[in-house]
Design a protein around this motif. Structure first.
Motif, PDB file in Angstrom:
ATOM      1  N   HIS A 202      43.836 -27.798 -22.621  1.00  0.00           N
ATOM      2  CA  HIS A 202      43.563 -27.789 -21.185  1.00  0.00           C
ATOM      3  C   HIS A 202      43.863 -26.396 -20.621  1.00  0.00           C
ATOM      4  O   HIS A 202      45.013 -25.962 -20.618  1.00  0.00           O
ATOM      5  CB  HIS A 202      44.431 -28.850 -20.505  1.00  0.00           C
ATOM      6  CG  HIS A 202      44.059 -29.073 -19.089  1.00  0.00           C
ATOM      7  ND1 HIS A 202      44.923 -28.840 -18.061  1.00  0.00           N
ATOM      8  CD2 HIS A 202      42.902 -29.478 -18.540  1.00  0.00           C
ATOM      9  CE1 HIS A 202      44.306 -29.118 -16.914  1.00  0.00           C
ATOM     10  NE2 HIS A 202      43.077 -29.511 -17.185  1.00  0.00           N
ATOM     11  N   ASP A 206      46.085 -29.219 -13.358  1.00  0.00           N
ATOM     12  CA  ASP A 206      45.466 -30.245 -12.521  1.00  0.00           C
ATOM     13  C   ASP A 206      46.419 -30.617 -11.390  1.00  0.00           C
ATOM     14  O   ASP A 206      47.610 -30.824 -11.617  1.00  0.00           O
ATOM     15  CB  ASP A 206      45.166 -31.503 -13.351  1.00  0.00           C
ATOM     16  CG  ASP A 206      43.975 -31.298 -14.277  1.00  0.00           C
ATOM     17  OD1 ASP A 206      43.258 -30.291 -14.100  1.00  0.00           O
ATOM     18  OD2 ASP A 206      43.774 -32.134 -15.173  1.00  0.00           O
ATOM     19  N   HIS A 250      35.823 -29.721 -10.200  1.00  0.00           N
ATOM     20  CA  HIS A 250      35.725 -31.145  -9.844  1.00  0.00           C
ATOM     21  C   HIS A 250      35.632 -31.362  -8.333  1.00  0.00           C
ATOM     22  O   HIS A 250      35.999 -32.427  -7.827  1.00  0.00           O
ATOM     23  CB  HIS A 250      36.907 -31.957 -10.412  1.00  0.00           C
ATOM     24  CG  HIS A 250      37.151 -31.750 -11.866  1.00  0.00           C
ATOM     25  ND1 HIS A 250      36.167 -31.932 -12.817  1.00  0.00           N
ATOM     26  CD2 HIS A 250      38.266 -31.359 -12.551  1.00  0.00           C
ATOM     27  CE1 HIS A 250      36.672 -31.671 -14.012  1.00  0.00           C
ATOM     28  NE2 HIS A 250      37.933 -31.307 -13.883  1.00  0.00           N
ATOM     29  N   HIS A 281      41.031 -34.850  -8.249  1.00  0.00           N
ATOM     30  CA  HIS A 281      42.068 -33.826  -8.433  1.00  0.00           C
ATOM     31  C   HIS A 281      41.403 -32.460  -8.433  1.00  0.00           C
ATOM     32  O   HIS A 281      40.190 -32.361  -8.605  1.00  0.00           O
ATOM     33  CB  HIS A 281      42.839 -34.041  -9.744  1.00  0.00           C
ATOM     34  CG  HIS A 281      42.061 -33.704 -10.985  1.00  0.00           C
ATOM     35  ND1 HIS A 281      41.152 -34.561 -11.554  1.00  0.00           N
ATOM     36  CD2 HIS A 281      42.064 -32.596 -11.776  1.00  0.00           C
ATOM     37  CE1 HIS A 281      40.636 -34.002 -12.644  1.00  0.00           C
ATOM     38  NE2 HIS A 281      41.166 -32.801 -12.802  1.00  0.00           N
ATOM     39  N   HIS A 283      41.136 -29.032 -10.493  1.00  0.00           N
ATOM     40  CA  HIS A 283      41.462 -28.287 -11.705  1.00  0.00           C
ATOM     41  C   HIS A 283      41.471 -26.830 -11.273  1.00  0.00           C
ATOM     42  O   HIS A 283      40.465 -26.288 -10.844  1.00  0.00           O
ATOM     43  CB  HIS A 283      40.423 -28.527 -12.803  1.00  0.00           C
ATOM     44  CG  HIS A 283      40.602 -27.623 -13.987  1.00  0.00           C
ATOM     45  ND1 HIS A 283      41.136 -28.045 -15.180  1.00  0.00           N
ATOM     46  CD2 HIS A 283      40.333 -26.296 -14.150  1.00  0.00           C
ATOM     47  CE1 HIS A 283      41.183 -27.021 -16.024  1.00  0.00           C
ATOM     48  NE2 HIS A 283      40.696 -25.948 -15.419  1.00  0.00           N
TER      49      HIS A 283
END
Ligand SMILES: [Zn+2]
Length: 327
Positions: A202, A206, A250, A281, A283
């Motif tokens: 990742h 987040d 997102h 959320h 990112h």
């Protein structure tokens, strides 16, 4: 006697000639052309994977260009303007979350007119303990079909192209803003297992927040790219100059246009769950000279409006550097 002496001198001269020839050959092999030998180490710094190091090059020289190279990545320097700091140049060195732990050279070239000199700093990359994250997602969000795979590849290419030309001037100011005041999940760098399969780590943080929450630009910059990508969903890429980018993914809404200049704290979009997301959320990602770093490391940089001293690492013998602690 005279003859003997001359013979001796000739032999000595010949030996010196051969030695010089050999030395020249050795140096030319090691790429020693017109540059100073990289034998003197000017300092040692250390930081964990995903962190940002501040490298200071003290110099009184005017009109110089300072540029560094670390693991094949360019590190661009800018003049020190912080009150109470010694004159010189500062560079932000990003350690990628997947840089292999070890000690590497950071070579810095200081150029003034035709004159050039170099400094070599040793940088230790320390292993960070990243979490392992298990995610359960709809099958089609993990295993792309041929069409999805082609789209993903084209999108990767689009991002690479947009971010290829770094702005050569520093656009950011010493005032980093947290884009959303939400729940930090602390999963930067985590190893991701999706539906039982290992995936890329990742590469951002987040922050959980309800759909429609304002998303602020972390600093001044230019909107380099806006997207609607298969994994990132609706997203914004901000260029802050000198190889420093921030990303916001997102989103439910994008409120800025490509090429637009933005200010720190300006609302650039709204939180959402577009792309591959399990819920609403933000990112938030940051790239520094190609290295994927923890975005929260920005908020810990000593670039506040007020002067703050930079603490050198214990074994640094010149210059100074700090690793911004990861949250
Ligand atoms: Zn994420």
């Amino acid at each position: 006697m005279t003859q003997y002496g001359q013979f001796n001198m000739f032999t000595l001269g010949g030996v010196i000639g051969i030695v010089l020839f050999l030395l020249a050959a050795i140096f030319s092999i090691s790429g020693f052309s017109g540059q100073q030998p990289a034998i003197a180490f000017d300092g040692k710094y250390s930081g964990k994977q995903g962190q940002i190091l501040i490298v200071k090059v003290p110099t009184d020289e005017e009109a110089v260009r300072v540029q560094g190279t670390f693991l094949g990545r360019a590190v661009l320097f800018f003049p020190e303007t912080r009150a109470g700091e010694t004159k010189g140049f500062v560079g932000l060195l990003g350690i990628d979350l997947q840089d292999v732990p070890g000690t590497y050279d950071l070579t810095i070239q200081i150029t003034q007119m035709e004159h050039s000199r170099s400094l070599v700093y040793r940088v230790e990359v320390v292993k960070e303990k990243f979490r392992i994250e298990h995610l359960k997602l709809p099958k089609d969000k993990v295993d792309l079909d041929a069409q999805g795979l082609a789209r993903w590849k084209a999108e990767q290419e689009q991002v690479k192209e947009a971010l290829a030309a770094d702005s050569q001037s520093k656009l950011w100011e010493p005032k980093f803003v947290e884009p959303v005041n939400g729940k930090r999940t602390g999963i930067f760098g985590s190893v991701r297992i999706m539906n039982g399969q290992a995936r890329n780590p990742h590469n951002g943080e987040d922050i959980g927040a309800p759909t429609g929450t304002d998303v602020a630009a972390t600093n001044d910059g230019v909107v380099r790219l806006t997207v609607n990508h298969i994994f990132s969903g609706k997203g914004v890429f901000l260029d802050h100059g000198l190889g420093f980018y921030s990303m916001y993914f997102h989103l439910s809404e994008v409120l800025v246009k490509e090429g637009e200049a933005v200010k720190a704290g300006q609302i650039i979009g709204k939180v959402g769950a577009t792309g591959r997301a399990t819920g609403p959320h933000l990112h938030w990602g940051v790239k520094l000279n190609g290295a994927r770093v923890n975005p929260y490391a920005l908020l810990d940089l000593p670039f506040k409006a007020e002067a703050k001293s930079v603490i050198p690492t214990p074994d640094s013998d010149s210059g100074s550097a700090v690793g911004a602690p990861a949250p």
